[in-house]
Design a protein around this motif. Structure first.
Motif, PDB file in Angstrom:
ATOM      1  N   SER A 136       0.897  -0.935  -0.450  1.00  0.00           N
ATOM      2  CA  SER A 136      -0.369  -0.235  -0.057  1.00  0.00           C
ATOM      3  C   SER A 136       1.097   1.558   0.169  1.00  0.00           C
ATOM      4  CB  SER A 136      -1.500   0.090   1.218  1.00  0.00           C
ATOM      5  OG  SER A 136      -0.376   0.218   2.784  1.00  0.00           O
ATOM      6  N   VAL A 175       0.745   2.782  -3.534  1.00  0.00           N
ATOM      7  CA  VAL A 175      -0.392   2.958  -4.579  1.00  0.00           C
ATOM      8  C   VAL A 175      -0.739   3.602  -4.584  1.00  0.00           C
ATOM      9  CG1 VAL A 175      -2.435   3.799  -3.879  1.00  0.00           C
ATOM     10  CG2 VAL A 175      -2.195   1.824  -2.566  1.00  0.00           C
ATOM     11  N   GLY A 176      -0.540   4.724  -6.467  1.00  0.00           N
ATOM     12  CA  GLY A 176      -0.377   5.535  -7.271  1.00  0.00           C
ATOM     13  C   GLY A 176       1.094   5.362  -7.211  1.00  0.00           C
ATOM     14  N   LYS A 177       1.653   4.741  -6.975  1.00  0.00           N
ATOM     15  CA  LYS A 177       2.879   5.168  -7.945  1.00  0.00           C
ATOM     16  C   LYS A 177       3.457   5.310  -8.723  1.00  0.00           C
ATOM     17  CE  LYS A 177       4.526   7.144  -2.889  1.00  0.00           C
ATOM     18  NZ  LYS A 177       5.890   6.960  -2.052  1.00  0.00           N
ATOM     19  N   CYS A 207      -2.686  -1.875  -8.467  1.00  0.00           N
ATOM     20  CA  CYS A 207      -1.829  -0.737  -7.061  1.00  0.00           C
ATOM     21  C   CYS A 207      -1.308   0.338  -7.325  1.00  0.00           C
ATOM     22  CB  CYS A 207      -1.112  -1.684  -6.097  1.00  0.00           C
ATOM     23  SG  CYS A 207       0.295  -1.039  -5.082  1.00  0.00           S
ATOM     24  N   ASN A 242      -1.631   2.055 -10.178  1.00  0.00           N
ATOM     25  CA  ASN A 242      -2.483   3.090 -10.825  1.00  0.00           C
ATOM     26  C   ASN A 242      -3.150   3.731  -9.149  1.00  0.00           C
ATOM     27  OD1 ASN A 242      -1.497   2.844 -13.274  1.00  0.00           O
ATOM     28  ND2 ASN A 242      -2.947   1.631 -13.866  1.00  0.00           N
ATOM     29  N   GLY A 243      -3.409   3.513  -8.177  1.00  0.00           N
ATOM     30  CA  GLY A 243      -4.240   3.966  -7.401  1.00  0.00           C
ATOM     31  C   GLY A 243      -5.772   3.699  -7.575  1.00  0.00           C
ATOM     32  N   THR A 244      -6.218   2.199  -8.672  1.00  0.00           N
ATOM     33  CA  THR A 244      -7.320   1.991  -8.779  1.00  0.00           C
ATOM     34  C   THR A 244      -8.143   1.320  -7.368  1.00  0.00           C
ATOM     35  OG1 THR A 244      -6.338   0.774 -10.720  1.00  0.00           O
ATOM     36  CG2 THR A 244      -7.795   3.529 -10.915  1.00  0.00           C
ATOM     37  N   THR A 276      -6.255  -1.447  -2.357  1.00  0.00           N
ATOM     38  CA  THR A 276      -6.538  -0.007  -3.223  1.00  0.00           C
ATOM     39  C   THR A 276      -7.550   0.172  -2.682  1.00  0.00           C
ATOM     40  OG1 THR A 276      -6.835  -1.222  -4.871  1.00  0.00           O
ATOM     41  CG2 THR A 276      -4.864   0.494  -4.525  1.00  0.00           C
ATOM     42  N   ALA A 306      -5.234   0.096   3.337  1.00  0.00           N
ATOM     43  CA  ALA A 306      -4.630   1.830   2.106  1.00  0.00           C
ATOM     44  C   ALA A 306      -4.261   2.981   2.817  1.00  0.00           C
ATOM     45  CB  ALA A 306      -5.323   1.466   0.678  1.00  0.00           C
ATOM     46  N   SER A 310      -0.819   5.118   3.555  1.00  0.00           N
ATOM     47  CA  SER A 310      -0.637   6.056   2.921  1.00  0.00           C
ATOM     48  C   SER A 310      -0.257   7.675   3.989  1.00  0.00           C
ATOM     49  CB  SER A 310      -1.183   6.099   1.937  1.00  0.00           C
ATOM     50  OG  SER A 310      -3.151   5.858   1.738  1.00  0.00           O
TER      51      SER A 310
END
Ligand code: VTB
Length: 451
Positions: A21, A24-26, A93, A95-97, A275, A280, A284
């Motif tokens: 997590s 995530v989004g990275k 993960c 793409n943070g979706t 996510t 999650a 973060s």
């Protein structure tokens, strides 16, 4: 799996979810997967068991960790077969979706069984308990969905089938839509969709379509544990894949596989969201070194059982986030809602400085040769935390956000002598082109000059 501590396995997926997590989004699927694998492997290795990975990250020569056949555990205790997917949905993960999960299934040898599926495709249909006994993967999907609608006591128009968004599913999607059914397309992660299909309250009534066979076996374990039904057909690209499957699977590889052909007996299934869900967010928040406030809505409306479950998950969150402030509120009755804003304000005050400019300058800055910069004499940056992270990262000054791309650093000797030895981030992260670096340096300088 009687006599085994189920919670130990849940902690394995929790550890993997928490580790990934942080990514995530990275946009870094491999890093996220690696973090999940390492965490999962470390946890499994600490458990008292003789475990063998039967479904994992790939064959021994292609995966350094959690490969098929890898032995894990402390070498005492029961012989356990484990099917893992440390990060199901690496793209999700990155793409943070939604829908990325850390997941595993386990069976004590002799008591339960997990099929050793090769890494090929599998056509799947998964439905929840109310539709058990009515589906048949060999009939057209429109027939299945009509039968499902009847069993669920609704119109086909109200049925939602989850499907992986792939060109190979065009016909399937069209057929279902022509039949009046709604289709929920996901970019990845048919295992999460299947789990949703098993839950009568999720809004997804079924999963259809072709995804990975290893994910299919783990899905079968989830079906076995929660109730519902799964049927599948193996899909081979070529004869080599079929021959390989024949060497791994008992019986005709072209038959219809029932859920119980893939997972039966005493089987355990554990999954943790990456996510979506509290972990999650917890990951973060920790990554940023921040604090959190949690508002529990509709608190006064939930029944005793749910309250207890909520208290349990609260305890976990409490440990993860180091005692976040909790508010029980009800948007419906308005109870406690008035406390939200002051609490959020307080949180913000605790984590970001709110100082008049003059005081900020006096406390944290030095002026040299007409430049104002953060003082570094305390002994390092005053905002550097004990964990070596920036305490004000989201609002850090421009000088920090643009470092090391400062004009004076863009000379080879300076770069090699003073930047490389002091900056732990060099050589990591995205590669910047020369033009980009020059642009950042120029903008930085213009910004200061205009200041
Ligand atoms: C499938 C599916 C997974 O990746 O393996 C898919 O089962 C890969 O399919 O849930 P493609 O070859 O069509 O991309 C997932 O979606 C994610 O691991």
């Amino acid at each position: 799996m009687d006599g085994y501590n189920h919670l130990d396995f849940l902690q394995v997926t929790e550890a993997a979810a928490l580790a990934s997590s942080r990514w995530v989004g990275k946009g870094k699927r491999d890093e996220a997967d690696l973090a999940a694998c390492e965490a999962m492997r470390t946890r499994l290795n600490a458990m008292e068991m003789c475990a063998t990975i039967v479904i994992g990250e790939g064959e021994r020569d292609e995966a350094p960790m959690l490969y098929i056949g890898e032995k894990l555990g402390r070498g005492e205790g029961p012989n356990i077969q484990i099917a893992v997917d440390p990060l199901e949905g690496t793209n999700l993960c990155a793409n943070g979706t939604p829908n990325a999960i850390a997941v595993l299934a386990a069976a004590v040898e002799g008591e339960g069984f997990l099929m050793h599926a090769p890494d090929c495709y599998m056509d799947k249909i998964v439905v929840g308990p109310e539709c058990q006994g009515i589906i048949d993967i060999t009939v057209p999907p429109r027939i299945n969905v009509r039968l499902m609608a009847k069993a669920l006591g609704k119109d086909v128009d109200e049925c939602i089938i989850g499907i992986l968004d792939r060109p190979r599913h065009e016909e399937l999607i069209q057929e279902l839509r022509d039949a009046g059914c709604r289709v929920h397309l996901v970019p990845d992660g048919d295992l999460s969709v299947a789990i949703a299909a098993l839950d009568p309250d999720s809004g997804i009534d079924g999963l259809m379509g072709i995804g990975g066979a290893p994910e299919g076996v783990i899905t079968a374990a989830a079906v076995l544990c929660t109730g519902g039904e799964m049927q599948a057909l193996m899909k081979f690209k070529d004869d080599a894949e079929r021959t390989r499957a024949q060497g791994m699977i008992e019986g005709d590889v072209d038959r219809v596989f029932q859920g119980e052909d893939m997972a039966r007996g005493q089987v355990l299934f554990a999954a943790t969201g990456v996510t979506s869900g509290d972990l999650a967010i917890a990951g973060s928040i920790r990554e940023l070194g921040r604090g959190a406030m949690v508002a529990v809505n509709k608190w006064d409306l939930i029944d005793e059982d749910k309250r207890e479950a909520l208290e349990n998950s609260w305890e976990r969150l409490d440990q993860l986030l180091d005692r976040p402030q909790r508010l029980n509120v009800s948007a419906l009755s308005g109870r406690g809602v008035q406390k939200l804003l002051p609490a959020a304000e307080e949180l913000r005050r605790r984590f970001y400085l709110e100082l008049p400019t003059a005081e900020f300058l006096a406390r944290y800055c030095v002026a040299e040769e007409g430049w104002v910069s953060l003082r570094m004499d305390a002994p390092a940056c005053p905002f550097l935390q004990a964990d070596n992270r920036c305490g004000i990262y989201p609002v850090r000054p421009k000088q920090c956000a643009t470092w090391p791309f400062w004009k004076e650093n863009l000379r080879l000797e300076v770069w090699e002598e003073s930047v490389v030895p002091t900056c732990p981030g060099i050589g990591k992260g995205p590669l910047h082109s020369a033009e980009e670096v020059e642009r950042i340096a120029r903008e930085n300088e213009e910004w200061y000059e205009g200041d």
